[in-house]
Design an enzyme around this catalytic site. Sequence first.
Site, PDB file in Angstrom:
ATOM      1  N   TYR A  82       1.997  -4.502   0.231  1.00 45.96           N
ATOM      2  CA  TYR A  82       2.578  -3.446   1.073  1.00 45.96           C
ATOM      3  C   TYR A  82       1.906  -3.459   2.456  1.00 45.96           C
ATOM      4  O   TYR A  82       0.692  -3.326   2.558  1.00 45.96           O
ATOM      5  CB  TYR A  82       2.314  -2.128   0.345  1.00 45.96           C
ATOM      6  CG  TYR A  82       2.569  -0.843   1.080  1.00 45.96           C
ATOM      7  CD1 TYR A  82       1.596   0.156   1.085  1.00 45.96           C
ATOM      8  CD2 TYR A  82       3.785  -0.578   1.702  1.00 45.96           C
ATOM      9  CE1 TYR A  82       1.812   1.373   1.707  1.00 45.96           C
ATOM     10  CE2 TYR A  82       4.005   0.647   2.334  1.00 45.96           C
ATOM     11  CZ  TYR A  82       3.017   1.615   2.336  1.00 45.96           C
ATOM     12  OH  TYR A  82       3.234   2.821   2.950  1.00 45.96           O
ATOM     13  N   ASP A  89      -2.214   1.328  -7.854  1.00 49.38           N
ATOM     14  CA  ASP A  89      -1.245   2.177  -7.167  1.00 49.38           C
ATOM     15  C   ASP A  89       0.051   2.094  -7.977  1.00 49.38           C
ATOM     16  O   ASP A  89       0.752   1.073  -7.931  1.00 49.38           O
ATOM     17  CB  ASP A  89      -1.047   1.678  -5.726  1.00 49.38           C
ATOM     18  CG  ASP A  89      -0.075   2.536  -4.936  1.00 49.38           C
ATOM     19  OD1 ASP A  89       0.681   3.333  -5.539  1.00 49.38           O
ATOM     20  OD2 ASP A  89      -0.057   2.405  -3.701  1.00 49.38           O
ATOM     21  N   ILE A 124       2.821   3.854  -7.799  1.00 55.63           N
ATOM     22  CA  ILE A 124       3.838   4.665  -7.136  1.00 55.63           C
ATOM     23  C   ILE A 124       5.265   4.340  -7.572  1.00 55.63           C
ATOM     24  O   ILE A 124       6.150   5.196  -7.501  1.00 55.63           O
ATOM     25  CB  ILE A 124       3.694   4.556  -5.597  1.00 55.63           C
ATOM     26  CG1 ILE A 124       4.527   5.606  -4.875  1.00 55.63           C
ATOM     27  CG2 ILE A 124       4.067   3.157  -5.132  1.00 55.63           C
ATOM     28  CD1 ILE A 124       4.354   5.587  -3.363  1.00 55.63           C
ATOM     29  N   LYS A 177       8.658   7.743  -4.496  1.00 59.01           N
ATOM     30  CA  LYS A 177       9.596   6.696  -4.897  1.00 59.01           C
ATOM     31  C   LYS A 177      10.333   7.059  -6.179  1.00 59.01           C
ATOM     32  O   LYS A 177      11.544   6.936  -6.272  1.00 59.01           O
ATOM     33  CB  LYS A 177       8.857   5.371  -5.108  1.00 59.01           C
ATOM     34  CG  LYS A 177       7.959   4.985  -3.945  1.00 59.01           C
ATOM     35  CD  LYS A 177       8.748   4.694  -2.685  1.00 59.01           C
ATOM     36  CE  LYS A 177       7.812   4.350  -1.526  1.00 59.01           C
ATOM     37  NZ  LYS A 177       8.552   4.127  -0.272  1.00 59.01           N
TER      38      LYS A 177
END
Lengths: 490, 459
Positions: B152, B237, B239, B275
């Site tokens: 990312y 992470d 997410i 998300k």
Amino acid sequence: MEFTRKNKQLLSRKATNDGHGENSPYFDGWKAYDSDPYHRSQNPNGVIQMGLAENQLCFDLIKKWILENPDASICTAEGVDKFKDIAIYQDYHGLKEFIEALAKFMGRVGGNRVTFDPNRIVMSGGATGANETVMFCLADPGDAFLVPSPYYPAFARDLRWRTGLEIVPVDCKSSNNFRITRAALEEAYEKAQRSNINVKGVIIANPSNPLGTILDRETMRSIVSFINEQNIHLVFDEIYAATVFSSPRFISIAEIIQDMDCNRDLIHIVYSLSKDMGFPGFRVGIVYSFNDVVVNCARKMSSFGLVSSSQTQYLLASMLSDEDFVGNFLRESSKRLAKRHHVFTKGLEQVGISCLKSNAGLFFWMDMRPLLKEQTVKGEMELWRVIIDEVKLNVSPGSSFQCSEPGWFRVCFANMDGETVEVALDRIRKFVLQGKEEDHAAPETSKRWQKKNLRLSFSSSRLYDESTMSPPMISPHSRIPHSPLVPAMT
Amino acid sequence: MAFATKNRQLLSRIATNDRPGENSPYFEGWKAYDSNPFHPTQNPDGVIQMGLAENQLCFDLIKKWILKNPQASICTAEGVDKFKDISIFQDYHGQKEFREAVAKFMGRVGGNMVTFDPNRIVMSGGATGANETVMFCLADPGDAFLVPSPYYPAFLRDLRWRTGLEIVPVDCNSSNNFRITRAALEEAYERAQRLNINVKGVIIANPSNPLGTTLDRETMRSLVSFINEKNIHLVCDEIYAASVFSSPRFISVAEIIQDMDCNRDLIHIVYSLSKDMGFPGFRVGIVYSFNDLVVHCARKMSSFGLVSSQTQYLLASMLSDEEFVENFLKESSQRLAKRHRVFTHGLEQVGISCLKGNAGLFSWMDMRPLLKEQTVEGEMELWRVIVNEVKLNVSPGSSFQCSEPGWFRVCFANMDDEIVEIALDRIGKFVRQGKEEDVAPKKPKRWQKKLHYLFCCCR
């Protein structure tokens, strides 16, 4: 022990130092309140919370507006069609309507003497986030900011913890009503220079927390000219701007520089709706800078703590653009604060306790020096622990605000209803009169409260032991009417 | 000029360096979109935004729930009596009901294989704030974290900018479907050591952005055993956890460590509702650490980025509605699966393949056959054509630090079905055009000829 040490080395220095500031005695009062909170019927002998600078006086007006404006919410039948657009909106510029409404509001609060530019408004996580963000933009680790004392305790965390900065206090004294003098600024600046500390600027809360006073025009001009000469920054935290309840009127730094010759790249404002509107939970913090590079940098940083939630931006955009509502709210809020302030200060006067003459804020600065056993910090802490333990009021000792003179206490008055005010005043009266009776009866005998063993020990000043996961908490839905906040550091 | 220099010295190093990373080409596509955004009727030739990983597929379900639950809002007649208590609530522990609801939600998203403890849930300003906060807790300026690439783009800012940390990439490549191998981790770690860089941990996104894949159990166990041996941290992470739409199912690191012998003080999770629920505007970030000190420290730091109490209140109600959550997660999965199928199938039909993905809001598209040269320059050339001629804002692999040129991340969940068709149509035309021109090989492809016009807007 071995494991803890090993654990500590695993983590960062920030995680294992005291930079968060929660080990100050300031929090002992909170602990006392948490374990024995006052409730009119359920716990009438409990500790009354007077250490929390919250504005709870005007929620009736808010509620009325909310009910009249269902389209301001994305959760009502009238507003739900906006839900999707708002829920996905994460642009760090902020909702256009919101920043425009804020700019207008700030102008209104400044007495309509200045127009604020919406494009200079940058969001941040409460004033807490705003102050930290400004520091990140203006200074490097090891640099310092001058801060007139007494000052807001959490500055120690907000300005220094993760930024690595230092605070150099500028001592102000009661001899001239704690005014910030040019001489004091120069002296602090030179002291820093001699110790090879690189001063990057000055940060001031105006109106002042804990003093409840505002800066006069002359002082403000003098400060601007000082920083301009030294080519250092000036940050004004104007979080209490709309809590001014009597003259003189509030003057924003934005107004001062309008007719001064100064480098505007040095001037920055921090603002918030937590005090003026009474919305600390909504985390509305603002950085407003006259320096374009700072605006751009702060805006990029706002990703780390964007003002609350687009949901909240949307609601407040609507509320703050309602000029009728805002006009009325600010007027009413002022009136109610003035009245509350008057009731308290008059009540205290009647038992011989004076306060610094003030015209703003959600608190007053109470002079308890005559009641100190000794005019020292130790003396102040002794008195303070009695006030908490016996008088059952959580007030904040001046030393937690780095006040250089012992004996001053900040007392908050806007976070309770009228009856609680009476109970609090009553307790103070009783306490002071008791002290006077004892003086009269047997002047050689020390006051009863001075003789009693202090239940709170000096040693334990940590609020939360690392071995406990979380302290007892009270949800906003508890039976206790006033939400205690642990540990709102206001 | 002198003034600008003087201004720079006035400000901090952080304010004047390039670390926020907004000068990367990643943002050019955004600018192209901003200046010419697609609209079905008002601007049908505009740029279609496919660089934004947003989940817009299930707002009908949200809307229905909102209307049925007016008491969840402090602004309805039913809820306004709560307004005062909620608007003054700024306790950095967060509302109890909110933490409990989030813990339950995370457990549900992890397939009910783990129970999350509400007392370990700490709020932050979105996952952006959560990742930065975790870094502040775990490492000092100059320390580094290993990050498997491609990763990312905003990690560059979130992990490094104000923290002063460094990123050491762990290269993953297509030869093994970009898997994170033990060998690659060891190599990166040793490389760092040789350069005297102090590695404090590894941070991975699982499911992966931009790959759209989930880590298998074996890889996760290998990761945990690696960090445990080195006594460094592991930050996951998660997410995109609930954006998994086909098997294999999502496995949280919390589940993995349940039956592994490892030092739990090294394990930390970052989560968010941006998300999975599609609520990026609400800024709900979560730090969940198995290390008590980190929980305490992160909680104190959360003062800098708390979730609005108004939003906590709403979401506490929504996420504790088990029936709603159950149905939402099921529907969301189904709709993502369908969208993914339509999109990847459409690409396949014009000869473009994607990495086989089962999660995320995007596909990792293989455009290597279309590159003039297998280099970053070749990739950027192709990308500029896609943005400026094909009018699709997709994200070039280099912005994710991908070590192999030619891969592009394409988001598909932020638009309705018709726009997906239009986008597929444009890609189809573009590819076919390139193939037609191939038949007459002496002339350079039309898109390659136009390059010199495009270079003027290259940064």
